[in-house]
Design a protein around this motif. Structure first.
Motif, PDB file in Angstrom:
ATOM      1  N   PHE A 262      20.903  19.795  12.219  1.00 44.07           N
ATOM      2  CA  PHE A 262      21.574  18.704  11.991  1.00 44.07           C
ATOM      3  C   PHE A 262      21.128  17.350  12.493  1.00 44.07           C
ATOM      4  O   PHE A 262      21.772  16.220  12.148  1.00 44.07           O
ATOM      5  CB  PHE A 262      22.833  19.240  12.546  1.00 44.07           C
ATOM      6  CG  PHE A 262      23.714  20.536  11.935  1.00 44.07           C
ATOM      7  CD1 PHE A 262      24.208  20.465  10.801  1.00 44.07           C
ATOM      8  CD2 PHE A 262      23.727  21.482  12.734  1.00 44.07           C
ATOM      9  CE1 PHE A 262      24.599  21.544  10.005  1.00 44.07           C
ATOM     10  CE2 PHE A 262      24.175  22.804  12.231  1.00 44.07           C
ATOM     11  CZ  PHE A 262      24.595  22.730  10.862  1.00 44.07           C
ATOM     12  N   ASN A 263      20.431  17.406  13.484  1.00 40.40           N
ATOM     13  CA  ASN A 263      19.865  16.446  14.399  1.00 40.40           C
ATOM     14  C   ASN A 263      19.170  15.603  13.295  1.00 40.40           C
ATOM     15  O   ASN A 263      19.310  14.306  12.997  1.00 40.40           O
ATOM     16  CB  ASN A 263      19.130  16.829  15.489  1.00 40.40           C
ATOM     17  CG  ASN A 263      19.112  15.721  16.401  1.00 40.40           C
ATOM     18  OD1 ASN A 263      18.620  14.488  16.265  1.00 40.40           O
ATOM     19  ND2 ASN A 263      19.393  16.154  17.685  1.00 40.40           N
TER      20      ASN A 263
ATOM     21  N   ILE B  14      21.414  13.743  10.728  1.00 39.55           N
ATOM     22  CA  ILE B  14      21.976  12.510  11.210  1.00 39.55           C
ATOM     23  C   ILE B  14      21.051  11.523  11.304  1.00 39.55           C
ATOM     24  O   ILE B  14      21.196  10.435  10.954  1.00 39.55           O
ATOM     25  CB  ILE B  14      22.802  13.046  12.501  1.00 39.55           C
ATOM     26  CG1 ILE B  14      23.802  13.891  12.422  1.00 39.55           C
ATOM     27  CG2 ILE B  14      22.950  11.524  13.352  1.00 39.55           C
ATOM     28  CD1 ILE B  14      24.427  14.574  13.600  1.00 39.55           C
ATOM     29  N   PHE B  15      19.679  11.920  11.905  1.00 46.57           N
ATOM     30  CA  PHE B  15      18.684  10.966  11.882  1.00 46.57           C
ATOM     31  C   PHE B  15      18.357  10.157  10.550  1.00 46.57           C
ATOM     32  O   PHE B  15      18.348   8.937  10.760  1.00 46.57           O
ATOM     33  CB  PHE B  15      17.399  11.544  12.470  1.00 46.57           C
ATOM     34  CG  PHE B  15      16.256  10.559  12.728  1.00 46.57           C
ATOM     35  CD1 PHE B  15      16.158  10.035  13.938  1.00 46.57           C
ATOM     36  CD2 PHE B  15      15.305  10.453  11.924  1.00 46.57           C
ATOM     37  CE1 PHE B  15      15.075   9.094  14.390  1.00 46.57           C
ATOM     38  CE2 PHE B  15      14.065   9.488  12.371  1.00 46.57           C
ATOM     39  CZ  PHE B  15      14.181   8.793  13.644  1.00 46.57           C
ATOM     40  N   VAL B  16      18.289  10.810   9.532  1.00 47.03           N
ATOM     41  CA  VAL B  16      18.202  10.227   8.343  1.00 47.03           C
ATOM     42  C   VAL B  16      19.141   9.426   7.780  1.00 47.03           C
ATOM     43  O   VAL B  16      18.974   8.116   7.182  1.00 47.03           O
ATOM     44  CB  VAL B  16      17.525  11.383   7.243  1.00 47.03           C
ATOM     45  CG1 VAL B  16      17.426  10.498   5.911  1.00 47.03           C
ATOM     46  CG2 VAL B  16      16.159  11.997   7.625  1.00 47.03           C
ATOM     47  N   MET B  17      20.568  10.004   8.125  1.00 45.89           N
ATOM     48  CA  MET B  17      21.634   9.459   7.457  1.00 45.89           C
ATOM     49  C   MET B  17      22.128   8.193   8.219  1.00 45.89           C
ATOM     50  O   MET B  17      22.428   7.216   7.570  1.00 45.89           O
ATOM     51  CB  MET B  17      22.676  10.323   7.589  1.00 45.89           C
ATOM     52  CG  MET B  17      22.727  11.578   6.847  1.00 45.89           C
ATOM     53  SD  MET B  17      22.958  11.015   5.060  1.00 45.89           S
ATOM     54  CE  MET B  17      24.596  10.421   4.889  1.00 45.89           C
TER      55      MET B  17
ATOM     56  N   GLY C  10      15.416   7.549  21.300  1.00 48.27           N
ATOM     57  CA  GLY C  10      15.283   8.335  22.517  1.00 48.27           C
ATOM     58  C   GLY C  10      15.918   9.936  22.384  1.00 48.27           C
ATOM     59  O   GLY C  10      15.639  10.651  23.191  1.00 48.27           O
ATOM     60  N   CYS C  11      17.064   9.883  21.298  1.00 49.03           N
ATOM     61  CA  CYS C  11      17.405  11.355  21.211  1.00 49.03           C
ATOM     62  C   CYS C  11      16.569  12.059  20.804  1.00 49.03           C
ATOM     63  O   CYS C  11      16.513  13.402  20.934  1.00 49.03           O
ATOM     64  CB  CYS C  11      18.461  11.134  20.225  1.00 49.03           C
ATOM     65  SG  CYS C  11      19.420  12.372  19.565  1.00 49.03           S
ATOM     66  N   MET C  12      15.678  11.740  19.756  1.00 48.45           N
ATOM     67  CA  MET C  12      14.636  12.802  19.404  1.00 48.45           C
ATOM     68  C   MET C  12      13.680  12.987  20.444  1.00 48.45           C
ATOM     69  O   MET C  12      13.108  14.341  20.656  1.00 48.45           O
ATOM     70  CB  MET C  12      13.937  12.033  18.172  1.00 48.45           C
ATOM     71  CG  MET C  12      14.844  11.863  16.838  1.00 48.45           C
ATOM     72  SD  MET C  12      15.459  13.511  16.321  1.00 48.45           S
ATOM     73  CE  MET C  12      13.898  13.975  15.544  1.00 48.45           C
ATOM     74  N   PHE C  13      13.355  12.010  21.235  1.00 46.57           N
ATOM     75  CA  PHE C  13      12.293  12.212  22.464  1.00 46.57           C
ATOM     76  C   PHE C  13      12.858  13.241  23.411  1.00 46.57           C
ATOM     77  O   PHE C  13      12.003  14.306  23.748  1.00 46.57           O
ATOM     78  CB  PHE C  13      11.982  10.966  23.124  1.00 46.57           C
ATOM     79  CG  PHE C  13      11.068  11.202  24.140  1.00 46.57           C
ATOM     80  CD1 PHE C  13       9.762  11.486  24.031  1.00 46.57           C
ATOM     81  CD2 PHE C  13      11.694  11.019  25.510  1.00 46.57           C
ATOM     82  CE1 PHE C  13       9.065  11.575  25.321  1.00 46.57           C
ATOM     83  CE2 PHE C  13      10.791  11.232  26.478  1.00 46.57           C
ATOM     84  CZ  PHE C  13       9.470  11.375  26.523  1.00 46.57           C
ATOM     85  N   VAL C  14      14.179  13.128  23.680  1.00 44.47           N
ATOM     86  CA  VAL C  14      14.823  14.015  24.644  1.00 44.47           C
ATOM     87  C   VAL C  14      14.850  15.335  24.185  1.00 44.47           C
ATOM     88  O   VAL C  14      14.560  16.455  24.947  1.00 44.47           O
ATOM     89  CB  VAL C  14      16.242  13.533  25.169  1.00 44.47           C
ATOM     90  CG1 VAL C  14      16.808  14.755  26.098  1.00 44.47           C
ATOM     91  CG2 VAL C  14      15.914  12.235  25.880  1.00 44.47           C
TER      92      VAL C  14
END
Length: 422
Positions: free
Chosen positions: A90-91, A94-97, A186-190
């Motif tokens: 899901f992450n 959402i990242f692609v969308m 930042g979301c992906m890094f965390v």
């Protein structure tokens, strides 16, 4: 009606047979819990055995699902944590969308600006200055939006200085694009650097054991770290999860009680370089004070152990969890040693990490053992105190006799003096 009643009876008998043969539970009518417990228990022993529902699974995940949450808007107020807590699929979706929607949105605006200014009607006209050079449709506007937000800059499509609305849109897309990049990256890094994977290399023994240590009955389990990089400021905690009914009649289904694993002595703070055996002394403050070997399988309890610390490489806080139910607590066992001294270093054999061996352990509870010890010491204490009391009484009697003799002698002397005077 007769056929319908016969079919209903057959279905009822089949369902009853299936329920009796099923190893799970028997489907009972919807009654309150107290009423269900008062029903006659004519079920086989295998069906009567209830499987203990874990509060925390062996892999550390909490077995709790939140239902009927009406205030779902609270998840949106903390959108960053919500995105981090989502599953990877899901992450990534959402990242692609997010990027795709922003590119399409600004591409549509670039196309509308070109359409409203009449740039589409003057394609190929060298005397006309468009808002964006070489923009001839929605596809080219979409590509220009991607180039603008990602700052690729191929140099084929470029904004001109004769389009103030285009300059404003360029500034807005550049700022919003930077915000989107910072938020999503930042979301992906965390999410990538979360210490959950580090917790998977922190292992707990499959079973907990109860045996004697230094003359005291102790509950023990083992923890270890598979990595060479250490957990800084590691600490261990333990909780007992068990149903409880208060004196006022209130029923607490998952009451949590602290299990002391060295909080007052500092033994709960670990230097986790090699596997360690965590010990809980069963004393009067322990919830296992009155539990014996025969009573332990009858208890419906769960021990949750929590190991916390900071990852040395990243400095992030890491937490590993596990649990033990009554069937995983072995009475009268110890852990097999795993540490050996080699030539110049210590070697840990993790093949024996979960192994235990049987040892001589009393089957009585810690309370019963304490009572036995006090009864064994009682005659000795009584005899010593009684002898002291008898000795004191003899001394008192001797002093009284001496005092009486002295008084008698004094009386005789006084009589002789009176007679001489006469």
């Amino acid at each position: 009606f007769f056929l319908f009643s016969m079919a209903a009876n057959v279905l009822e008998e089949d369902s009853m047979e299936q329920d009796i043969e099923s190893p799970v539970t028997i489907h009972q009518p919807k009654l309150p819990k107290q009423a269900r417990e008062d029903l006659p228990k004519n079920i086989s022993k295998e069906c009567a055995k209830r499987k203990i529902q874990r509060y925390v699974r062996k892999d550390g995940k909490c077995n709790v699902h939140h239902g009927n949450v009406r205030e779902t808007y609270r998840y949106l107020t903390d959108i960053f944590t919500t995105l981090v807590d989502l599953k990877w699929r899901f992450n990534l979706l959402i990242f692609v969308m997010v990027y795709t929607v922003t590119w399409l949105f600004f591409g549509m605006i670039w196309w509308l600006i070109a359409y409203m200014r009449g740039d589409m009607d003057h394609i190929g006209d060298s005397t006309w200055t468009p808002c964006v050079s070489n923009l001839n449709g929605f596809v080219s506007a979409f590509l220009f939006s991607i180039e603008t937000e990602t700052t690729i800059g191929y140099g084929y499509r470029v904004i001109t200085d004769k389009c103030p609305e285009g300059i404003i849109l360029l500034l807005v897309q550049s700022v919003l694009g930077s915000i989107v990049n910072a938020f999503m990256v930042g979301c992906m890094f965390v999410k990538i650097s979360q210490p959950k994977k580090r917790a998977e290399t922190l292992v707990f023994s499959t079973n907990a054991v109860i045996s004697m240590r230094d003359g005291k009955l102790c509950l023990m389990f083992r923890v270890g770290d598979l990595r060479n990089s250490h957990i800084v400021e590691a600490s261990i905690r333990a909780k007992l999860i068990k149903s409880k009914q208060t004196k006022e009649g209130e029923f607490i289904p998952l009451n949590q009680t602290d299990i002391n694993v060295g909080y007052y002595t500092g033994d709960d703070r670990l230097f986790l370089v090699s596997p360690l055996i965590i010990s809980h002394e069963i004393n009067q403050q322990s919830p296992f004070w009155e539990i014996s070997k025969a009573q332990l399988p009858k208890e419906e309890l769960e021990i949750v152990v929590i190991l916390e610390g900071m990852v040395e490489a990243t400095g992030m806080t890491c937490q590993a969890r596990s649990s033990y139910i009554t069937s995983e607590i072995l009475w009268g066992y110890r852990f097999t040693p795993v540490l050996t001294l080699e030539d110049g270093f210590y070697e840990v054999d993790y093949n024996s990490f979960h192994e235990t061996y049987e040892t001589n352990t009393p089957v009585y509870s810690a309370k019963e053992l304490a009572e036995m010890a006090s009864r064994a010491e009682l005659p000795l204490t009584w005899s010593v105190s009684s002898k002291l009391d008898q000795h004191a009484e003899l001394e008192t009697e001797e002093e009284e006799k001496n005092q009486e003799d002295q008084n008698e002698r004094n009386g005789d002397v006084a009589n002789l003096e009176n007679e001489s005077k006469v």
